[in-house]
Write a protein that holds these residues in place. Structure first.
Motif, PDB file in Angstrom:
ATOM      1  N   ASP A  98       0.863  -1.179   0.000  1.00  0.00           N
ATOM      2  CA  ASP A  98       0.000   0.000   0.000  1.00  0.00           C
ATOM      3  C   ASP A  98       0.899   1.229   0.000  1.00  0.00           C
ATOM      4  OD1 ASP A  98      -1.750   2.080   0.629  1.00  0.00           O
ATOM      5  OD2 ASP A  98      -1.479   1.682   2.769  1.00  0.00           O
ATOM      6  N   ASN A  99       0.625   2.134  -0.926  1.00  0.00           N
ATOM      7  CA  ASN A  99       1.553   3.258  -1.088  1.00  0.00           C
ATOM      8  C   ASN A  99       1.584   4.215   0.104  1.00  0.00           C
ATOM      9  OD1 ASN A  99      -0.928   4.318  -1.631  1.00  0.00           O
ATOM     10  ND2 ASN A  99      -0.539   4.600  -3.822  1.00  0.00           N
ATOM     11  N   ASP A 120      -1.047   8.038 -11.577  1.00  0.00           N
ATOM     12  CA  ASP A 120      -2.251   7.796 -12.364  1.00  0.00           C
ATOM     13  C   ASP A 120      -3.174   7.030 -11.422  1.00  0.00           C
ATOM     14  OD1 ASP A 120      -4.015   7.181 -14.408  1.00  0.00           O
ATOM     15  OD2 ASP A 120      -2.738   5.618 -15.288  1.00  0.00           O
ATOM     16  N   TYR A 131      -8.601   2.202  -2.092  1.00  0.00           N
ATOM     17  CA  TYR A 131      -8.055   1.616  -0.870  1.00  0.00           C
ATOM     18  C   TYR A 131      -8.569   2.355   0.363  1.00  0.00           C
ATOM     19  CZ  TYR A 131      -4.437  -0.543   2.016  1.00  0.00           C
ATOM     20  OH  TYR A 131      -3.761  -1.257   2.959  1.00  0.00           O
ATOM     21  N   PHE A 383      -4.090  -6.165 -18.496  1.00  0.00           N
ATOM     22  CA  PHE A 383      -4.161  -4.980 -17.637  1.00  0.00           C
ATOM     23  C   PHE A 383      -5.050  -3.907 -18.273  1.00  0.00           C
ATOM     24  CE2 PHE A 383      -2.764  -0.961 -15.824  1.00  0.00           C
ATOM     25  CZ  PHE A 383      -2.775  -1.277 -14.472  1.00  0.00           C
ATOM     26  N   PRO A 386      -3.794   1.020 -19.065  1.00  0.00           N
ATOM     27  CA  PRO A 386      -2.428   1.540 -18.900  1.00  0.00           C
ATOM     28  C   PRO A 386      -2.304   2.868 -19.655  1.00  0.00           C
ATOM     29  CG  PRO A 386      -2.438  -0.150 -20.596  1.00  0.00           C
ATOM     30  CD  PRO A 386      -3.852  -0.041 -20.088  1.00  0.00           C
ATOM     31  N   LYS A 387      -1.227   3.581 -19.418  1.00  0.00           N
ATOM     32  CA  LYS A 387      -0.940   4.801 -20.185  1.00  0.00           C
ATOM     33  C   LYS A 387       0.108   4.458 -21.245  1.00  0.00           C
ATOM     34  CE  LYS A 387      -3.429   7.903 -18.007  1.00  0.00           C
ATOM     35  NZ  LYS A 387      -4.535   6.996 -17.690  1.00  0.00           N
ATOM     36  N   PHE A 410       1.412   4.753  -8.011  1.00  0.00           N
ATOM     37  CA  PHE A 410       0.223   3.991  -8.454  1.00  0.00           C
ATOM     38  C   PHE A 410       0.650   3.364  -9.780  1.00  0.00           C
ATOM     39  CE2 PHE A 410      -2.003   7.223  -5.853  1.00  0.00           C
ATOM     40  CZ  PHE A 410      -2.939   6.442  -5.176  1.00  0.00           C
ATOM     41  N   GLY A 412       0.709   0.485 -11.481  1.00  0.00           N
ATOM     42  CA  GLY A 412      -0.061  -0.382 -12.379  1.00  0.00           C
ATOM     43  C   GLY A 412       0.831  -1.316 -13.177  1.00  0.00           C
ATOM     44  N   SER A 413       0.790  -1.180 -14.508  1.00  0.00           N
ATOM     45  CA  SER A 413       1.579  -2.087 -15.347  1.00  0.00           C
ATOM     46  C   SER A 413       3.011  -1.568 -15.535  1.00  0.00           C
ATOM     47  CB  SER A 413       0.905  -2.270 -16.694  1.00  0.00           C
ATOM     48  OG  SER A 413       0.957  -1.059 -17.421  1.00  0.00           O
ATOM     49  N   THR A 415       4.240   1.411 -16.714  1.00  0.00           N
ATOM     50  CA  THR A 415       4.569   2.180 -17.917  1.00  0.00           C
ATOM     51  C   THR A 415       5.685   3.188 -17.625  1.00  0.00           C
ATOM     52  OG1 THR A 415       2.238   2.034 -18.493  1.00  0.00           O
ATOM     53  CG2 THR A 415       3.556   3.590 -19.757  1.00  0.00           C
ATOM     54  N   GLN A 437       3.409  -0.364  -6.003  1.00  0.00           N
ATOM     55  CA  GLN A 437       2.141  -0.925  -6.480  1.00  0.00           C
ATOM     56  C   GLN A 437       1.589  -1.888  -5.439  1.00  0.00           C
ATOM     57  OE1 GLN A 437      -0.048  -0.504  -9.016  1.00  0.00           O
ATOM     58  NE2 GLN A 437      -1.219  -2.235  -8.230  1.00  0.00           N
ATOM     59  N   LEU A 438       0.292  -1.774  -5.216  1.00  0.00           N
ATOM     60  CA  LEU A 438      -0.407  -2.672  -4.301  1.00  0.00           C
ATOM     61  C   LEU A 438      -0.522  -4.046  -4.955  1.00  0.00           C
ATOM     62  CD1 LEU A 438      -2.233  -2.127  -1.685  1.00  0.00           C
ATOM     63  CD2 LEU A 438      -4.136  -2.230  -3.265  1.00  0.00           C
ATOM     64  N   GLU A 440      -2.654  -5.893  -5.645  1.00  0.00           N
ATOM     65  CA  GLU A 440      -4.113  -6.031  -5.808  1.00  0.00           C
ATOM     66  C   GLU A 440      -4.379  -7.305  -6.605  1.00  0.00           C
ATOM     67  OE1 GLU A 440      -5.923  -2.617  -7.735  1.00  0.00           O
ATOM     68  OE2 GLU A 440      -7.732  -3.776  -8.148  1.00  0.00           O
TER      69      GLU A 440
END
Ligand code: SAM
Length: 624
Positions: A98-99, A120, A131, A383, A386-387, A410, A412-413, A415, A437-438, A440
């Protein structure tokens, strides 16, 4: 009798740090260690706002969100070399957790170290996971939340727009994270936050509060292409809000290759490539009489006024004196063989300060591009949202010099990490990243789960591994590519390695046992070593050497700045060998030493250890 001081278990105490800062500026507003508000008010003169009718932004839970940001973490980051790449040499970090807790744990080691933050976060669309923090025991809460699903396999913490606290929940999540993130930015550091129109107004308000509205730099409208299916209105862009820590400008961007190509050197000018610019000002003869004068064409010796050959009222760009200097310096261009009737001024590429960033971006990649990028790397659609790498690369080009550090909490993948590797490959840079990254969990029915990606961290890490290899391969014949850092060190958030540092317990007997052996039995000395690094505020990627001194394992961190011995039954031979390291590493007053509290053979060795180290000028000796 000399006693070894115990290391404090919690992460940096942010309240204490704030008080220190206030004391530094206004020592006179403290009485008996407490703030005298009347004295503070008097110091601030007319800049004090009364309670009534104050301009403010409030929501349910704001006070608790503030408190949460200031509560020290009782967690730690445990190294996971087996999931990392190039553990020994890499300077990149991938942190699972958790961030909020992670940001707290990084407060000391990365205070003012980060040049750029990109995030993001969940957009709060009503369908996404937001969260929920727990003020009392956030580490336990983390352990529960990362595995928690209901009977249908949905995440319990989806923030549905039917919830009465819809906006508040999101703000309560964002506020403490942004507050902590700001501390990590360098003074000239900048944060970029992606968001759609849903929560942008709330985000702007909390950022105005956290970063100061004077440090709002701008809002980029990024054309993401795909429209939303709201009746009669297509949302085709996302926002990227930009705030500086203490600055309200971002650097100008270096010219693109295409822009730079317009600069040439037809006359072999020793100052290098140049482009033609107008030699007229925007003024008219009436407005600036002194700029209307004759200049001499050096090739024909003809006298030329601003309107000799042009039907214009605009006059020359500079005064006659400056013009004569320009002519002498050879920065006027009369065309090949002096054929032009009027001069142009040379603008040298080497003197170009770069271009401004514009607020509308229509060509920085799209959501579709981004999905394709991740899909083709991982061979599957694993995923959502993504950006694109091109968007991140463009932002990074603005902010990051050769070896600056970027944080994405945050991620994510991942990027952001992908774009950093790409950029470094292109210009031989050594920019570094921290991804948070969590873990999740992916849903059991999802493609990602079926392909073995049980949580989003697995997707992020695999993406970095594959992207790094691909970038290296594509640039195989580029000079210096062997130095490209495509590795990353994985750390995982967990409760502290030290029992006594867990939240208060009423179990006296257990506490007594714990004080005999206060290190959790499932933790390794590597776990402990990194916890110590965090407590001391040292970078997690510092070089660490492992030595055996008189039969005991000793870690030497950062070329002697910290020495750690966590073995048991230590004798004075080991202590003396540690003291001798000071000479070997030549570190002046830097060296600090940490032992396990019950790590000495007996009480006598413990007492003598302090004396011996003192003789060698090592005063900072602590235990855990
Ligand atoms: C919109 S995605 C980011 C996508 C990313 N920019 C990319 O290009 O792949 C937001 C991510 O934040 C993660 N997240 C949400 N809450 C978090 C928290 N408390 N700590 C860390 N990560 C979190 C989610 O799991 C999700 O993967």
């Amino acid at each position: 009798m000399a006693k070894i001081e115990k290391l404090d278990g919690k992460s940096m105490d942010i309240v204490a740090d704030n008080i220190e800062k206030l004391k530094e500026i206004f020592p006179d507003v403290f009485t008996e260690g407490k703030v005298d508000f009347e004295a503070l008010e008097a110091t601030l003169g007319e800049y004090v706002e009364g309670k009534e009718e104050r301009y403010s932004f409030n929501w349910n839970g704001k006070a608790a969100a503030r408190r949460i940001a200031q509560t020290p973490s009782t967690g730690t980051l445990r190294p996971a070399p087996e999931e990392s790449k190039d553990w020994d040499a890499t300077e990149n970090l991938y942190i699972e957790g958790d961030n909020l807790e992670v940001l707290k744990l990084l407060q000391k080691s990365y205070h003012k170290q980060v040049k750029m933050i990109y995030i993001d976060p969940p957009y709060n669309t009503g369908k996404d996971f937001v969260y929920k923090d727990n003020f009392k025991d956030n580490i336990k809460n983390y352990m529960e939340q990362t595995g928690q699903v209901d009977t249908e396999g949905n995440k319990l913490s989806t923030n549905s727009d039917a919830s009465g606290r819809y906006h508040s929940n999101w703000l309560n999540m964002m506020y403490p994270r942004l507050k902590l993130a700001r501390n990590l930015l360098k003074d000239d550091g900048v944060i970029f936050i992606s968001l759609d129109d849903g929560e942008i107004s709330s985000l702007r308000k909390i950022c105005d509060e956290i970063f100061g509205e004077d440090n709002f730099i701008g809002n980029i409208a990024w054309k993401k292409t795909s429209g939303d299916n709201k009746p009669s209105f297509a949302f085709t862009h996302d926002n990227i809000a930009i705030y500086g820590k203490t600055v309200n400008q971002i650097p100008r961007v270096p010219l693109t290759k295409k822009q730079a190509k317009q600069y040439k050197n037809p006359d072999n000018d020793p100052k290098g490539d140049w482009a033609e610019t107008d030699y007229r000002s925007k003024w008219s003869k009436e407005e600036r009489k002194n700029l209307y004068y004759a200049i001499i064409n050096p090739h024909t010796k003809e006298e030329i006024y601003p309107d000799t050959y042009s039907n214009t009222t605009r006059v020359w760009a500079c005064s006659k004196e400056t013009h004569l200097l320009n002519a002498q310096e050879g920065i006027l261009w009369w065309g090949i063989d002096g054929q032009s009737k009027e001069p142009k001024k040379k603008r040298y590429l080497s003197e170009h300060k770069g271009a401004n960033t514009r607020s509308v971006w229509t060509d920085a990649g799209t959501n579709d591009d981004a999905s394709k990028e991740v899909k083709s790397l991982l061979n599957g659609d694993y995923f959502d949202n993504p950006k694109p790498v091109s968007l991140l690369k463009r932002l990074e080009i603005i902010m990051l010099q050769d070896n600056d550090l970027i944080l994405d909490f945050f991620s994510g993948s991942a990027t952001t990490a992908h774009a950093i590797m790409q950029l470094n490959a292109e210009d031989n840079g050594s920019r570094k990243y921290i991804m948070v990254q969590l873990p999740e969990e992916t849903e059991e029915k999802s493609e990602a789960y079926k392909a073995g990606y049980k949580n989003i961290c697995e997707i992020g890490k695999e993406r970095i591994r594959r992207a790094g290899e691909k970038i290296k391969e594509e640039n195989a014949d580029k000079e210096g590519i062997e130095n490209l850092d495509i590795g990353f060190k994985v750390f995982k958030l967990d409760s502290s390695n030290i029992k006594a540092w867990d939240s208060e317990s009423d179990d006296l007997e257990q506490n007594l046992w714990d004080s005999v052996e206060n290190i959790k039995s499932d933790r390794t000395s590597d776990d402990l070593m990194y916890e110590i690094l965090l407590k001391y505020g040292l970078d997690l990627t510092l070089p660490i050497e492992e030595l055996t001194l008189a039969g005991k394992k000793v870690y030497v961190v950062g070329l002697g700045s910290l020495v750690i011995c966590l073995d048991e039954a230590i004798t004075l031979d080991t202590v003396e060998a540690i003291a001798a390291l000071k000479e070997k590493y030549g570190s002046d007053d830097l060296m600090r030493v940490v032992f396990r509290d019950n790590g000495f053979k007996d009480a006598e060795v413990k007492t003598n250890a302090i004396q011996i180290l003192k003789q060698f000028g090592i005063d900072d000796v602590k235990s855990l």
